[in-house]
Design a protein around this motif. Structure first.
Motif, mmCIF file in Angstrom:
data_model
loop_
_atom_site.group_PDB
_atom_site.id
_atom_site.type_symbol
_atom_site.label_atom_id
_atom_site.label_comp_id
_atom_site.label_asym_id
_atom_site.label_seq_id
_atom_site.Cartn_x
_atom_site.Cartn_y
_atom_site.Cartn_z
ATOM 1 N N ALA A 41 0.819 -1.224 0.000
ATOM 2 C CA ALA A 41 0.000 0.000 0.000
ATOM 3 C C ALA A 41 0.847 1.267 0.000
ATOM 4 N N LYS A 42 0.200 2.382 -0.381
ATOM 5 C CA LYS A 42 0.881 3.680 -0.348
ATOM 6 C C LYS A 42 1.242 4.060 1.080
ATOM 7 N N LYS A 43 2.298 4.852 1.202
ATOM 8 C CA LYS A 43 2.776 5.285 2.529
ATOM 9 C C LYS A 43 1.744 6.174 3.229
ATOM 10 N N ASP A 44 0.926 6.868 2.425
ATOM 11 C CA ASP A 44 -0.051 7.780 3.040
ATOM 12 C C ASP A 44 -1.487 7.277 2.852
ATOM 13 N N LEU A 45 -1.633 5.961 2.714
ATOM 14 C CA LEU A 45 -2.979 5.383 2.641
ATOM 15 C C LEU A 45 -3.757 5.763 3.915
ATOM 16 N N ALA A 46 -5.050 6.019 3.781
ATOM 17 C CA ALA A 46 -5.900 6.184 4.977
ATOM 18 C C ALA A 46 -6.762 4.928 5.105
ATOM 19 N N ILE A 47 -6.642 4.242 6.241
ATOM 20 C CA ILE A 47 -7.427 3.018 6.464
ATOM 21 C C ILE A 47 -8.631 3.391 7.318
ATOM 22 N N MET A 48 -9.804 3.301 6.710
ATOM 23 C CA MET A 48 -11.028 3.715 7.405
ATOM 24 C C MET A 48 -11.946 2.511 7.647
ATOM 25 N N HIS A 49 -12.828 2.651 8.613
ATOM 26 C CA HIS A 49 -13.847 1.630 8.912
ATOM 27 C C HIS A 49 -14.895 2.345 9.774
ATOM 28 N N PRO A 50 -16.181 2.229 9.426
ATOM 29 C CA PRO A 50 -17.185 2.919 10.257
ATOM 30 C C PRO A 50 -17.293 2.300 11.649
ATOM 31 N N LEU A 51 -16.799 1.046 11.783
ATOM 32 C CA LEU A 51 -16.914 0.256 13.012
ATOM 33 C C LEU A 51 -18.404 -0.044 13.274
ATOM 34 N N PRO A 52 -18.794 -1.082 13.920
ATOM 35 C CA PRO A 52 -17.947 -2.041 14.620
ATOM 36 C C PRO A 52 -17.175 -2.972 13.685
ATOM 37 N N ARG A 53 -15.940 -3.273 14.116
ATOM 38 C CA ARG A 53 -15.112 -4.250 13.397
ATOM 39 C C ARG A 53 -15.445 -5.635 13.939
ATOM 40 N N VAL A 54 -15.489 -6.600 13.055
ATOM 41 C CA VAL A 54 -15.614 -7.979 13.536
ATOM 42 C C VAL A 54 -14.253 -8.636 13.305
ATOM 43 N N ASN A 55 -13.961 -8.989 12.052
ATOM 44 C CA ASN A 55 -12.680 -9.638 11.735
ATOM 45 C C ASN A 55 -11.953 -8.954 10.597
ATOM 46 N N GLU A 56 -12.549 -7.894 10.043
ATOM 47 C CA GLU A 56 -12.074 -7.382 8.742
ATOM 48 C C GLU A 56 -10.705 -6.735 8.799
ATOM 49 N N ILE A 57 -10.315 -6.253 9.987
ATOM 50 C CA ILE A 57 -8.991 -5.632 10.105
ATOM 51 C C ILE A 57 -8.302 -6.277 11.298
ATOM 52 N N SER A 58 -7.140 -6.823 11.052
ATOM 53 C CA SER A 58 -6.371 -7.422 12.142
ATOM 54 C C SER A 58 -6.053 -6.333 13.188
ATOM 55 N N THR A 59 -6.118 -6.689 14.459
ATOM 56 C CA THR A 59 -5.852 -5.672 15.502
ATOM 57 C C THR A 59 -4.396 -5.185 15.442
ATOM 58 N N LYS A 60 -3.527 -5.957 14.794
ATOM 59 C CA LYS A 60 -2.125 -5.518 14.610
ATOM 60 C C LYS A 60 -2.066 -4.216 13.801
ATOM 61 N N VAL A 61 -3.037 -4.046 12.913
ATOM 62 C CA VAL A 61 -3.041 -2.858 12.049
ATOM 63 C C VAL A 61 -3.329 -1.589 12.868
ATOM 64 N N ASP A 62 -3.924 -1.759 14.046
ATOM 65 C CA ASP A 62 -4.298 -0.584 14.848
ATOM 66 C C ASP A 62 -3.098 0.324 15.143
ATOM 67 N N GLU A 63 -1.917 -0.282 15.261
ATOM 68 C CA GLU A 63 -0.723 0.535 15.576
ATOM 69 C C GLU A 63 -0.142 1.241 14.357
ATOM 70 N N ASP A 64 -0.597 0.879 13.183
ATOM 71 C CA ASP A 64 -0.104 1.513 11.953
ATOM 72 C C ASP A 64 -0.639 2.951 11.917
#
Ligand code: NCD
Length: 315
Positions: free
Chosen positions: A254-277
């Protein structure tokens, strides 16, 4: 009486005004802490919610107003068979503005027709979710500095996801946005949005089935949950629910300045590891939801003649 039922009830100029006021509230919170003193928001939620209802309530509290309402159909007279119209007529005697969520498409529009106070659609079935859209627009503006000239990937349940439907309607009025629709064939964007929005306005869009094949093109990826409650059978849900899981390895391209969005609630779609990105902005997005709802309520209440002072107008 002005209501907010569909994102296109607002012109682009009105949306930009709401976002500007939200930005001013963020920068001068203390100046807004009493402006809605004596005003009451009713939250009528016939369907579950965490962020939307609580951010509406927090928004009114931070403006110095009060809140009342219910958080499930079971705890309201809907359980006794009362119609939406009657509920809205009655609540209009108790509150100055209403935020309403309902599983039936069109219920808030129906409520607005008989309401004596402004109605805000806080989600109607698989249809619209205009305040999530305002939240998303404020987030894109804060993260990317603009609301035009980008490529957005919308990923997941594009069939039932009302946040995606609303966001596309609103964004289609901004310049040079390319859409990549990432979904399994069973959860494709409804045809009416493709024909009425993309094709009618000559907007560039592409449908793909994996995120890997487009990751390097995206400026924004908007992940969504597979909408379990709108499925007709459990087996289909179970088969489709984990189609997309965004994780660190997929983000390598992905691009260095990608914005990762999600309206939430998250179920499984984004690994929690990504939260620190640092590119993960879904929790910032949830916070933006409160400010944009503060701004929206001031605007709608003032359109209804409330005369709320707006410090931003004096600057
Ligand atoms: C969304 C909704 O209710 O449509 N949630 C929200 O308001 N942030 C998304 C969802 O439920 O998946």
């Amino acid at each position: 009486m002005k209501h907010l039922i569909d994102p296109t009830d607002l012109s682009v100029a009105e949306i930009n005004d709401i976002l500007d006021l939200a930005q001013d509230i963020i920068e001068h919170k203390e100046e807004y802490s009493e402006v809605c003193k004596g005003k009451k928001l009713a939250t009528l939620f016939f369907e579950p919610s965490t962020r939307t209802r609580l951010s509406f309530e927090a928004a009114m509290m931070e403006l110095g107003g009060n809140v009342l309402g219910f958080s499930s159909a079971d705890s309201s007279s809907a359980a006794k068979g009362e119609s939406v119209g009657d509920t809205i007529r009655v609540v209009g005697c108790y509150a100055d503005i209403i935020a309403m969520r309902h599983p039936k498409e069109g219920a808030p529009l129906f409520g607005a027709a008989v309401s004596s106070v402004p109605i805000i659609n806080a989600g109607d079935g698989g249809h619209n979710h205009p305040t999530q859209t305002l939240t998303d627009l404020l987030t894109i503006r804060r993260e990317k500095g603009r609301l035009d000239n980008f490529t957005i990937g919308l990923c997941g349940d594009l069939k039932f996801g009302r946040t995606v439907h609303s966001l596309i309607k609103a964004l289609s009025r901004y310049e040079n946005i390319k859409y990549i629709l990432i979904s399994p064939k069973e959860l494709k964007l409804p045809d009416y949005i493709i024909t009425e929005i993309f094709e009618k306005n000559n907007i560039e869009y592409r449908e793909v089935t994996t995120m890997e094949e487009v990751m390097d093109e995206l400026d924004i990826i908007y992940m969504t949950r597979v909408q379990k409650e709108r499925f007709f059978n459990e087996a289909d849900y179970v088969r489709l629910k984990d189609t997309y899981i965004l994780d660190e390895s997929k983000l390598k391209a992905a691009k260095k300045d990608l914005a990762i969005m999600h309206p939430l609630p998250r179920v499984n779609e984004i690994s929690t590891k990504v939260d620190e990105d640092p590119r993960a902005c879904y929790f910032r997005q949830a916070e933006n939801g409160k400010y944009v709802r503060m701004s929206l309520m001031i605007k709608l209440l003032n359109e209804a003649g409330a005369g709320i002072p707006v410090p931003f107008d004096e600057r």
